[in-house]
Design a protein around this motif. Structure first.
Motif, mmCIF file in Angstrom:
data_model
loop_
_atom_site.group_PDB
_atom_site.id
_atom_site.type_symbol
_atom_site.label_atom_id
_atom_site.label_comp_id
_atom_site.label_asym_id
_atom_site.label_seq_id
_atom_site.Cartn_x
_atom_site.Cartn_y
_atom_site.Cartn_z
ATOM 1 N N TYR A 177 59.463 -49.813 45.064
ATOM 2 C CA TYR A 177 59.101 -51.035 45.786
ATOM 3 C C TYR A 177 57.846 -50.818 46.632
ATOM 4 C CZ TYR A 177 59.094 -54.592 49.404
ATOM 5 O OH TYR A 177 58.696 -55.556 50.260
ATOM 6 N N GLN A 178 57.763 -49.658 47.276
ATOM 7 C CA GLN A 178 56.593 -49.376 48.103
ATOM 8 C C GLN A 178 55.321 -49.330 47.255
ATOM 9 O OE1 GLN A 178 57.030 -48.520 51.958
ATOM 10 N NE2 GLN A 178 58.303 -50.079 51.015
ATOM 11 N N VAL A 179 55.392 -48.702 46.081
ATOM 12 C CA VAL A 179 54.226 -48.608 45.199
ATOM 13 C C VAL A 179 53.799 -49.990 44.720
ATOM 14 C CG1 VAL A 179 53.423 -47.759 42.954
ATOM 15 C CG2 VAL A 179 54.708 -46.245 44.472
ATOM 16 N N LEU A 180 54.760 -50.802 44.284
ATOM 17 C CA LEU A 180 54.437 -52.141 43.783
ATOM 18 C C LEU A 180 53.861 -53.022 44.883
ATOM 19 C CD1 LEU A 180 57.528 -52.834 41.467
ATOM 20 C CD2 LEU A 180 55.193 -52.233 40.779
ATOM 21 N N LEU A 181 54.398 -52.910 46.084
ATOM 22 C CA LEU A 181 53.881 -53.697 47.207
ATOM 23 C C LEU A 181 52.431 -53.327 47.500
ATOM 24 C CD1 LEU A 181 54.424 -55.765 49.440
ATOM 25 C CD2 LEU A 181 55.265 -53.880 50.871
ATOM 26 N N ALA A 182 52.122 -52.037 47.452
ATOM 27 C CA ALA A 182 50.741 -51.598 47.686
ATOM 28 C C ALA A 182 49.806 -52.129 46.610
ATOM 29 C CB ALA A 182 50.688 -50.073 47.727
ATOM 30 N N ARG A 183 50.264 -52.127 45.343
ATOM 31 C CA ARG A 183 49.428 -52.635 44.254
ATOM 32 C C ARG A 183 49.153 -54.121 44.396
ATOM 33 N NH1 ARG A 183 52.342 -49.598 39.088
ATOM 34 N NH2 ARG A 183 51.534 -47.490 39.542
ATOM 35 N N ARG A 184 50.091 -54.861 45.010
ATOM 36 C CA ARG A 184 49.896 -56.296 45.213
ATOM 37 C C ARG A 184 49.028 -56.597 46.427
ATOM 38 N NH1 ARG A 184 55.630 -56.633 44.408
ATOM 39 N NH2 ARG A 184 55.850 -57.194 46.618
ATOM 40 N N GLY A 185 48.567 -55.553 47.096
ATOM 41 C CA GLY A 185 47.740 -55.755 48.279
ATOM 42 C C GLY A 185 48.531 -55.851 49.563
ATOM 43 N N GLY A 186 49.839 -55.573 49.522
ATOM 44 C CA GLY A 186 50.662 -55.608 50.723
ATOM 45 C C GLY A 186 50.556 -54.322 51.520
ATOM 46 N N ARG A 187 51.326 -54.238 52.600
ATOM 47 C CA ARG A 187 51.319 -53.066 53.476
ATOM 48 C C ARG A 187 52.713 -52.453 53.505
ATOM 49 N NH1 ARG A 187 47.688 -53.079 57.736
ATOM 50 N NH2 ARG A 187 48.679 -51.135 58.350
ATOM 51 N N PRO A 188 52.995 -51.535 52.575
ATOM 52 C CA PRO A 188 54.323 -50.924 52.539
ATOM 53 C C PRO A 188 54.567 -50.046 53.756
ATOM 54 C CG PRO A 188 52.852 -49.785 51.050
ATOM 55 C CD PRO A 188 52.102 -50.983 51.548
ATOM 56 N N LEU A 189 55.852 -49.765 54.018
ATOM 57 C CA LEU A 189 56.187 -48.889 55.142
ATOM 58 C C LEU A 189 55.521 -47.533 54.995
ATOM 59 C CD1 LEU A 189 60.008 -49.466 55.773
ATOM 60 C CD2 LEU A 189 58.130 -50.120 57.250
ATOM 61 N N ILE A 190 55.551 -46.975 53.785
ATOM 62 C CA ILE A 190 54.926 -45.684 53.518
ATOM 63 C C ILE A 190 53.725 -45.935 52.622
ATOM 64 C CG2 ILE A 190 55.251 -43.387 52.525
ATOM 65 C CD1 ILE A 190 58.181 -43.586 53.247
ATOM 66 N N SER A 191 52.551 -45.924 53.213
ATOM 67 C CA SER A 191 51.324 -46.298 52.512
ATOM 68 C C SER A 191 50.859 -45.182 51.575
ATOM 69 C CB SER A 191 50.222 -46.600 53.531
ATOM 70 O OG SER A 191 48.970 -46.703 52.898
ATOM 71 N N PRO A 192 50.609 -45.501 50.289
ATOM 72 C CA PRO A 192 50.040 -44.491 49.389
ATOM 73 C C PRO A 192 48.702 -43.965 49.873
ATOM 74 C CG PRO A 192 50.915 -46.350 48.135
ATOM 75 C CD PRO A 192 50.936 -46.748 49.584
ATOM 76 N N LEU A 193 47.902 -44.811 50.569
ATOM 77 C CA LEU A 193 46.615 -44.364 51.090
ATOM 78 C C LEU A 193 46.799 -43.254 52.116
ATOM 79 C CD1 LEU A 193 44.681 -47.733 51.538
ATOM 80 C CD2 LEU A 193 44.291 -45.967 49.820
ATOM 81 N N VAL A 194 47.797 -43.404 52.964
ATOM 82 C CA VAL A 194 48.074 -42.371 53.962
ATOM 83 C C VAL A 194 48.553 -41.096 53.283
ATOM 84 C CG1 VAL A 194 49.559 -41.747 55.903
ATOM 85 C CG2 VAL A 194 48.525 -44.011 55.813
ATOM 86 N N LEU A 195 49.445 -41.228 52.310
ATOM 87 C CA LEU A 195 49.979 -40.053 51.625
ATOM 88 C C LEU A 195 48.911 -39.295 50.848
ATOM 89 C CD1 LEU A 195 53.406 -41.405 50.323
ATOM 90 C CD2 LEU A 195 53.044 -39.701 52.107
ATOM 91 N N ARG A 196 47.848 -40.004 50.417
ATOM 92 C CA ARG A 196 46.794 -39.333 49.665
ATOM 93 C C ARG A 196 45.789 -38.622 50.562
ATOM 94 N NH1 ARG A 196 47.291 -43.672 45.735
ATOM 95 N NH2 ARG A 196 45.780 -44.959 46.827
ATOM 96 N N ALA A 197 45.836 -38.868 51.863
ATOM 97 C CA ALA A 197 44.917 -38.175 52.785
ATOM 98 C C ALA A 197 45.240 -36.683 52.783
ATOM 99 C CB ALA A 197 45.051 -38.746 54.192
ATOM 100 N N PRO A 198 44.202 -35.830 52.858
ATOM 101 C CA PRO A 198 44.436 -34.373 52.791
ATOM 102 C C PRO A 198 45.436 -33.895 53.836
ATOM 103 C CG PRO A 198 42.095 -34.866 52.649
ATOM 104 C CD PRO A 198 42.777 -36.156 52.985
ATOM 105 N N GLY A 199 46.417 -33.157 53.405
ATOM 106 C CA GLY A 199 47.368 -32.527 54.315
ATOM 107 C C GLY A 199 48.553 -33.370 54.708
#
Length: 459
Positions: A233-255
């Motif tokens: 659900y979090q991944v699909l919400l991010a793909r739709r342009g929403g703001r999931p609780l756990i952002s893939p953008l944050v998780l992709r940041a180094p470290g």
């Protein structure tokens, strides 16, 4: 105060259990109830700060925290206390994320590093105050109130902070978000995360005393099913342009991914370690609450000292400090189990062992937190703050539930005695060593995974 209330109840746990005639499961829910609400609502609390203004949400959370602390101190039954602890955790979830968000938005470069160092020091002071102040208040038995002052102490302190807060925070925390922030409150994600936590915590805490009935296993199975549902659900919400609780953008940041794993492991072993040591010293060895609380001071003080000074070590050491910290913590837990296995109190060596654990856990925690927050863009500051603080609380919750269950299950198999409690502590320390080694192994495993994907290695 938010961290103090995570730990102060551990010192008061034996008195609280006797006064309210609480079961072992009830006692764990009193401790874990605060952390459940805290963990579920932290990311939403961070986003409410971005939407409504950090200082406004901080002060509103503080007011709720004060009221719930008063209610906890006046509770007359275990059920009431669990409910008020949930409310207290909700207030804490509104307060704490605003701190890291303001650090991210206010400071840059070396100034941010110093601010994060101060934040780490406050964590250590809060933990130290929780152990020592809890021991002092319970032993003093103020006005014959027993354990109640461990909650009531928040009221006068909180009222002062509530009065000074608007002046101290000023306009820096008043920025409000627009329509995008209003859409950022991921309520379905919040409901899924809450369900996952409850389905995990309730059977782990209650299942042992109920003989592991079918509903406990069904809840754990449903929890396992909902975890990937939540992730998807979090991944699909991010793909739709929403703001999931756990952002893939944050998780992709180094470290950040490595920080999530290691902060979870460190907080889990920390909370389990504190709980079982308090139970062993007070119920197994019949030590006073004051002495039990004092025994944890070296851990907390060394955590704070190392947290503010680890940057002074050679720069080439920094990538490996977290792994070294977990290994030091593992050695200290193994040493503690061996030291107290004969039913003695360990003498002066107990304090040396506790100091070593503080050094290890601080090195395990602070370098990965600093690296992760330094790599996140300012626009993602609230999400990163909420994610990392939520991870810490999930670790605390899991540590209380899992390591507490190991200790209580082992201790209650036979007639209670110092030897039985010592054996339970030894078994639990072995589990704590395992948890620490998992944290140490996360760095090399993360490096292999990132190299397999052609990404830089975050050690």
């Amino acid at each position: 105060m938010a961290l103090l209330d995570t730990f102060i109840v551990n010192v008061a746990a034996p008195d609280l259990r006797a006064d309210l005639h609480a079961s072992g499961a009830g006692l764990q829910l009193v401790i874990a109830g605060y952390t459940i609400a805290y963990a579920v609502l932290l990311i939403t609390g961070a986003r409410l700060g971005a939407l409504l203004g950090h200082s406004r949400v901080f002060l509103a959370g503080l007011a709720l925290f004060i009221a719930a602390s008063l209610a906890c101190g006046l509770a007359t039954g275990t059920g009431q206390l669990i409910a008020f602890r949930l409310a207290q955790g909700t207030g804490g979830a509104a307060m704490l994320p605003q701190v890291l968000s303001l650090i991210q938005r206010t400071f840059t470069g070396q100034a941010r590093g110093r601010a994060l160092g101060a934040y780490a020091a406050v964590l250590g002071v809060g933990a130290a105050a929780g152990q020592l102040l809890g021991g002092v208040l319970v032993s003093a038995d103020l006005f014959g109130w027993g354990w109640r002052p461990v909650f009531l102490i928040n009221v006068p302190v909180g009222v002062v902070l509530l009065a000074l807060g608007p002046w101290l925070m000023g306009a820096r925390g008043e920025a409000r978000g627009g329509a995008d922030e209003r859409r950022a409150l991921d309520l379905p994600g919040l409901a899924l995360l809450g369900a996952v936590l409850l389905l995990f915590t309730v059977p782990v805490v209650l299942g042992r005393e109920r003989g592991w009935p079918l509903w406990a296993w069904a809840a754990l199975a449903l929890c396992a099913v909902l975890v990937p549902v939540f992730g998807r659900y979090q991944v699909l919400l991010a793909r739709r342009g929403g703001r999931p609780l756990i952002s893939p953008l944050v998780l992709r940041a180094p470290g950040v991914t490595l920080a999530v794993v290691r902060i979870f492991c460190m907080m889990a072993v920390n909370s389990g370690f504190v709980l079982v040591v308090m139970l062993h010293l007070q119920t197994g060895l019949r030590k006073s609450a004051l002495l039990a609380g004092f025994s944890m001071v070296p851990t907390a003080v060394l955590f704070a000292v190392v947290g503010t000074n680890w940057r002074r070590l050679p720069q080439s050491w920094h990538p490996r400090l977290s792994s070294a910290g977990f290994l030091i913590a593992a050695a200290s837990f193994g040493w503690l189990g061996a030291l107290l296995s004969d039913g003695g109190d360990g003498g002066a060596w107990l304090y040396v062992c506790q100091a070593a654990s503080g050094i290890g856990m601080s090195l395990a925690y602070n370098p990965v937190l600093s690296r992760a927050l330094a790599s996140v863009r300012q626009s993602e500051a609230a999400d990163a703050s909420g994610l990392l603080v939520t991870t810490a609380q999930l670790g605390l919750l899991s540590g209380v539930a899992l390591f507490g269950a190991v200790f209580l299950e082992t201790a209650e198999r036979t007639v209670p005695s110092a030897a039985t409690s010592a054996h339970a502590l030894t078994v639990t320390c072995a589990a704590l060593v395992t948890g620490s080694l998992i944290g140490a192994a996360a760095g090399p495993f993360n490096g292999l995974a990132r190299r397999a994907r052609g990404l830089p290695h975050d050690r």
